[in-house]
Design a protein around this motif. Structure first.
Motif, short mmCIF file in Angstrom:
data_model
loop_
_atom_site.label_atom_id
_atom_site.label_comp_id
_atom_site.label_asym_id
_atom_site.label_seq_id
_atom_site.Cartn_x
_atom_site.Cartn_y
_atom_site.Cartn_z
N HIS A 40 0.87 -1.17 0.00
CA HIS A 40 0.00 0.00 0.00
C HIS A 40 0.91 1.23 0.00
O HIS A 40 2.14 1.09 0.01
N ASP A 55 5.63 4.36 5.69
CA ASP A 55 6.56 3.38 6.25
C ASP A 55 6.78 2.19 5.30
O ASP A 55 7.56 1.30 5.61
N HIS A 56 6.13 2.22 4.17
CA HIS A 56 6.29 1.17 3.15
C HIS A 56 6.89 1.71 1.87
O HIS A 56 7.61 1.01 1.17
N ASP A 110 -0.13 -4.67 6.72
CA ASP A 110 -0.62 -4.07 7.96
C ASP A 110 -1.95 -4.65 8.41
O ASP A 110 -2.72 -3.98 9.10
N HIS A 118 4.59 -5.21 10.39
CA HIS A 118 4.75 -4.66 11.74
C HIS A 118 4.76 -5.71 12.85
O HIS A 118 4.93 -5.35 14.01
ZN LIG Z 1 2.53 0.25 7.93
#
Ligand SMILES: [Zn+2]
Length: 277
Positions: free
Chosen positions: A102, A106-107, A211, A258
């Protein structure tokens, strides 16, 4: 830091740790009401501990990443996936493709570098993006309908499209042409196009679920437990229930962006127990 090499079908998989993120447990939500939410917070403690992970795949069509971490955007506790990749013996120009789960920072931020993230970190890679996320995060009406705190992913998407001009490929759910044996599994809710990647293998397949869960134990035990990071919390909970049930029934190994490590799921009470794999 890199993990050991695991084989699923035609792909070897190495976990790359980007770092650790420690948000306040205020981000926890529960549809069961304030008491259910408070119980979740009490159990978690004041601060959550979340790994930020990405994965290196070596397969028949070369070297790929699943997600790219935070790059230099989130400070010194994060951004170590690049060093982990180097430690695994891979230079940025060797990466042929990236499968994004996505378009959250953080990706995807790890794909960008330089002043204001204006240039591409990977000089040759094609970036495969779930088509529903690419559509959503380029839609001005979708941006306008969300609070400013959620606009970051729209800005990141615009930067990616500039830095990787001609190299961004929207992909539908289902089998992926460039990756024989890998299937894009829609897991909507966290974002509209949030996608897991299922690596078919024998005896075990691996689902990289991005996630879907941020907290391995607590959200497996209670799939209704959510985090404020999910754009559509109700849909995200539906995706958790359905996917955990399927993963447990199929005996899939699961890992995510995560949660720490690799696990398999066993039914336990109203939810699931995680057994390290
Ligand atoms: Zn994330």
């Amino acid at each position: 830091m890199t993990g050991s090499v695991r084989q699923f079908g035609a792909y070897s998989v190495v976990h790359l740790l980007d770092g650790v993120f420690e948000p306040s447990s205020d981000v926890l939500l529960h549809p069961g009401g304030p008491a259910a939410r408070q119980a979740l917070i009490d159990q978690a403690g004041p601060t959550l501990r979340m790994d930020v992970n990405c994965f290196l795949l070596r397969g028949p069509d070369g070297i790929a990443l699943v997600d790219a971490g935070t790059g230099d955007a989130w400070g010194p506790q994060l951004g170590h996936a690049r060093a982990a990749l180097q430690q695994a013996g891979v230079a940025p120009e060797q990466v042929a493709r990236v499968l994004l789960t996505h378009l959250h920072g953080d990706h995807a931020l790890g794909l960008l570098q330089g002043a204001d993230g204006a240039s591409a970190w990977l000089p040759r890679a094609e970036i495969l993006v779930p088509e529903a996320d690419l559509h959503f995060f380029t839609d001005p009406a979708a941006r306008a309908a969300l609070p400013v705190a959620r606009h970051g992913a729209f800005d990141i998407t615009a930067k990616l499209l500039r830095a990787y001009e001609g190299r961004i490929r929207p992909i539908p759910s289902g089998p992926i042409a460039a990756f024989p044996g890998i299937e894009a599994v829609p897991l909507p809710g966290h974002t509209p196009g949030h996608t897991g990647y299922l690596l078919h293998g024998t005896p075990h397949s691996l689902l990289l679920w991005a996630d879907l869960l941020h907290l391995f134990t607590a959200q497996a035990a209670d799939p209704d437990a959510g985090l404020s990071y999910d754009i559509d919390p109700t849909l995200a909970a539906q995706s958790r229930h359905a996917t955990l049930a399927r993963a447990a029934a199929e005996g899939w190994v699961v890992a995510g962006a995560h949660v720490p490590g690799f696990g398999v799921l066993e039914a336990a009470g109203a939810g699931y127990r995680v057994v390290p794999a």
